[in-house]
Design an enzyme around this catalytic site. Structure first.
Site, short mmCIF file in Angstrom:
data_model
loop_
_atom_site.label_atom_id
_atom_site.label_comp_id
_atom_site.label_asym_id
_atom_site.label_seq_id
_atom_site.Cartn_x
_atom_site.Cartn_y
_atom_site.Cartn_z
N SER A 117 0.81 -1.22 0.00
CA SER A 117 0.00 0.00 0.00
C SER A 117 0.84 1.27 0.00
CB SER A 117 -0.95 -0.05 1.20
OG SER A 117 -1.84 1.03 1.18
N ASP A 160 -2.34 6.41 -3.54
CA ASP A 160 -1.27 5.78 -2.77
C ASP A 160 -0.72 4.61 -3.59
OD1 ASP A 160 -3.40 3.94 -2.43
OD2 ASP A 160 -2.56 3.24 -0.54
N ASP A 213 -5.87 2.44 -3.64
CA ASP A 213 -7.19 2.38 -2.99
C ASP A 213 -7.52 3.70 -2.30
OD1 ASP A 213 -5.32 1.98 -0.97
OD2 ASP A 213 -6.40 0.35 0.01
N ASP A 221 -1.09 1.46 -3.84
CA ASP A 221 -1.94 0.43 -4.47
C ASP A 221 -3.28 1.00 -4.94
OD1 ASP A 221 -2.91 0.70 -1.88
OD2 ASP A 221 -3.45 -1.42 -1.69
MG MG Z 1 -3.50 1.52 -0.03
#
Ligand code: MG
Length: 457
Positions: free
Chosen positions: A99, A242, A246, A244
C-alpha cells in the site's frame, strides 16, 4: 514486523522484502492461506513494487501446492483485484502489496469472496495453520492449476462507469491531472478519465517500484508537484493515489490539497441528499464535519475503530452504502464496500458535473474545522491502564471509547486521544472552530494525559 505469534497487522501482512518477507516465508504463507481456503479458486495479483512479482510467484507456489487453482491477474490496483473477486466469483484473492509503505516494504492481503479483506477471526485461523504447521499439501496429482486472467482492469473501469452519469461528466470536458505514484494508480484512472470525456495529464505515471517521483503515501507534503501541475496547466482537478490506488487525495483547481475527510464530506453530502436516512460509516479519527453533514442531511453516522478493514466489515454488517476515512479512503458499496481511488475520483467528478461548480467552491460550503496534532510519550506496558484512567476521568462527558477516547465539547470542538499501535506514544488529534481553540485543547489534554501517565508510573 512478522512476530512469533502474529502474521497479520492492521492491514494484512507487512515486512521489508527479503529481510522479513522472503520468498521462502511467502511460500509458507501461501500454503497456509491455501489450506485455509481448502482447494478453492483464487485470484492473485500485485502492485508495482520491485519485490512484488517475486513474492507473488512464491505465494502462487504455496497455493498450488495445497490444491488451490489460481487465476493470475498480474499487476493491478488493489480495488480492481477486489472487484475481480466478485466479478469472477472466486473464493477470494491474495494481493501482494504494501500500500502506502516505503519502497523496501511489501505485504500480503487476503480477500474473501465478497471482495472485502478477511476478518480478524479468519486471520487467526490462517495464523494457527502457519504457526502450528497445519498446512495440508496436496498429492502430486491433485495440485492446483494456474491460468492467466487478463482484462480485469478494463472490467473494473467499466463497472465504475455504471455508477456515475457519464454523458453529464463528459459534457464538461474536465482537465484532470493524475499522480499515479509510479505505481498501479496509473493503470486504471487515466483510462477511466478518458472514458469520462476528460483531458488527462499524468505525472509519476511510469511504473517504477523504486518510487522515484514521490513516496507512495499521498500526504500533502508529498503532493507539491501535483498541486503545481494543476495550477500550471489550469486543470479542474488533481488526484493522487497511494501505492496500491485504494486511497485518493484531491487537489482543487486553485492547487490546494484537501484532506480525505473533507472530500469524503462532499461525497457524503451529495449521497445523503439523494439517500435520506442511510448509514454513514467512518473511523473516530475523522473530522466532526462528517457528523455535521450527516446531521444536516438526514444521515445516521456510525463511528468505528481506525482501520479500513473495520470500516468495510462494519459497512457489510450494517448494509451501509457509504464509508470514508480522513486519509483519502472512500468506500462506495454499490460498487464494492472497500476503499477505491478510481471510484472516488468518478464520484467527485460526478458531483462537480451535477452542480456545475468548481471543487474549491464545493468544499468551501462544508463546515470548517482547524486541526492540531500532538503526542505524549507513554511506556507500552502502561497504555491500557492509561486508557482506563482517561475513560474514568472523562466518563461524564460526551465521549466515545470505540478506539482510544474521543471527547466532543459543546462548542463543536473535539479531541481524540489514542495509543499508537507502533510506537511508545499516545497521539492527540484536536479540532475546533478556530486554530487557537485546537491549540488550547492539545495543551490542556496533553497535560491531563501526562499527569495520568505519571500517576501510574
Ligand atoms: Mg493503499
Amino acid at each position: 514486523m512478522l512476530s512469533q505469534k502474529r502474521l497479520f497487522g492492521t492491514n494484512g501482512i507487512r515486512g521489508v522484502a527479503n529481510a522479513e518477507l522472503t520468498p521462502m516465508i511467502a511460500i509458507k504463507i501461501g500454503s497456509a492461506i491455501g489450506t485455509f481456503f481448502k482447494r478453492a479458486r483464487l485470484i492473485v495479483g500485485h502492485d508495482a513494487r520491485t519485490s512484488s512479482p517475486m513474492l507473488a510467484k512464491a505465494v502462487v507456489s504455496g497455493l498450488v501446492a495445497t490444491g488451490c487453482d489460481v487465476l493470475l491477474a498480474g499487476m493491478a490496483p488493489t480495488p480492481a483485484l477486489q472487484y475481480a473477486v466478485k466479478n469472477h466469483r472466486t473464493a477470494g484473492a491474495v494481493i501482494i502489496t504494501a500500500s502506502h509503505n516505503p519502497p523496501e516494504y511489501n505485504g500480503i492481503k487476503v480477500v474473501w469472496k465478497d471482495g472485502i479483506e478477511i476478518s480478524r477471526e479468519q486471520e487467526i485461523e490462517i495464523e494457527k495453520i502457519y504457526f502450528n504447521e497445519k498446512t495440508r499439501y496436496a498429492e502430486w496429482n491433485k495440485l492446483g492449476k494456474t491460468r492467466e486472467l487478463p482484462g480485469i482492469v478494463n472490467e473494473y473501469v467499466e463497472a465504475i462507469k455504471t455508477h456515475v452519469n457519464v454523458p453529464n461528466i463528459a459534457k464538461r470536458n474536465y482537465h484532470v491531472v493524475v499522480d499515479g505514484a509510479n505505481s498501479v494508480g496509473s493503470l486504471a484512472a487515466p483510462f477511466l478519465l478518458r472514458d469520462l470525456g476528460c483531458r488527462v495529464t499524468t505525472i509519476n505515471a511510469n511504473i517504477d517500484g523504486t518510487f522515484p517521483g514521490r513516496p507512495p503515501e499521498p500526504r500533502p507534503e508529498n503532493l507539491e508537484k501535483l498541486a503545481l501541475t494543476v495550477k500550471a496547466v489550469a486543470a479542474d482537478l488533481g488526484v493522487a493515489f497511494d501505492g496500491d490506488a485504494d486511497r485518493s487525495v484531491f487537489v482543487d483547481e486553485r492547487g490546494k490539497i484537501h484532506w480525505g475527510d473533507k472530500t469524503f464530506g462532499l461525497v457524503e453530502k451529495s449521497f445523503l441528499k439523494e439517500n435520506k436516512g442511510e448509514k454513514i460509516v467512518t473511523p473516530v479519527s475523522s473530522s466532526t464535519l462528517v457528523k455535521d453533514i450527516a446531521d444536516a442531511y438526514g444521515g445516521e453516522l456510525v463511528w468505528t475503530k481506525v482501520g479500513s478493514v473495520t470500516v468495510s466489515q462494519t459497512m457489510k454488517k450494517l448494509k451501509a452504502k457509504l464509508g470514508g476515512e480522513e486519509n483519502g479512503g472512500i468506500f462506495y458499496a454499490p460498487h464494492n464496500a472497500v476503499r477505491d481511488g478510481s471510484m472516488a475520483t468518478a464520484l467527485i467528478l460526478d458531483i462537480m458535473a451535477k452542480t456545475g461548480q468548481k471543487l474549491s467552491k464545493l468544499l468551501d460550503t462544508l463546515p470548517k474545522y482547524f486541526l492540531e496534532k500532538g503526542k505524549t510519550e507513554c511506556p507500552e506496558e502502561l497504555k491500557e491502564k492509561v486508557l482506563r484512567g482517561l475513560t474514568r476521568q472523562f466518563k461524564d462527558m460526551n465521549i466515545s471509547t470505540v478506539d482510544g477516547i474521543k471527547i466532543w465539547f459543546g462548542d463543536k470542538s473535539a479531541i481524540l486521544i489514542r495509543p499508537s499501535g507502533t510506537e511508545p506514544i499516545y497521539r492527540l488529534y484536536a479540532e475546533a472552530k478556530t486554530p487557537q481553540g485546537a491549540s488550547k485543547l492539545i495543551r490542556e489534554y496533553s497535560s491531563k494525559l501526562k499527569s495520568i501517565i505519571d500517576s501510574l508510573r
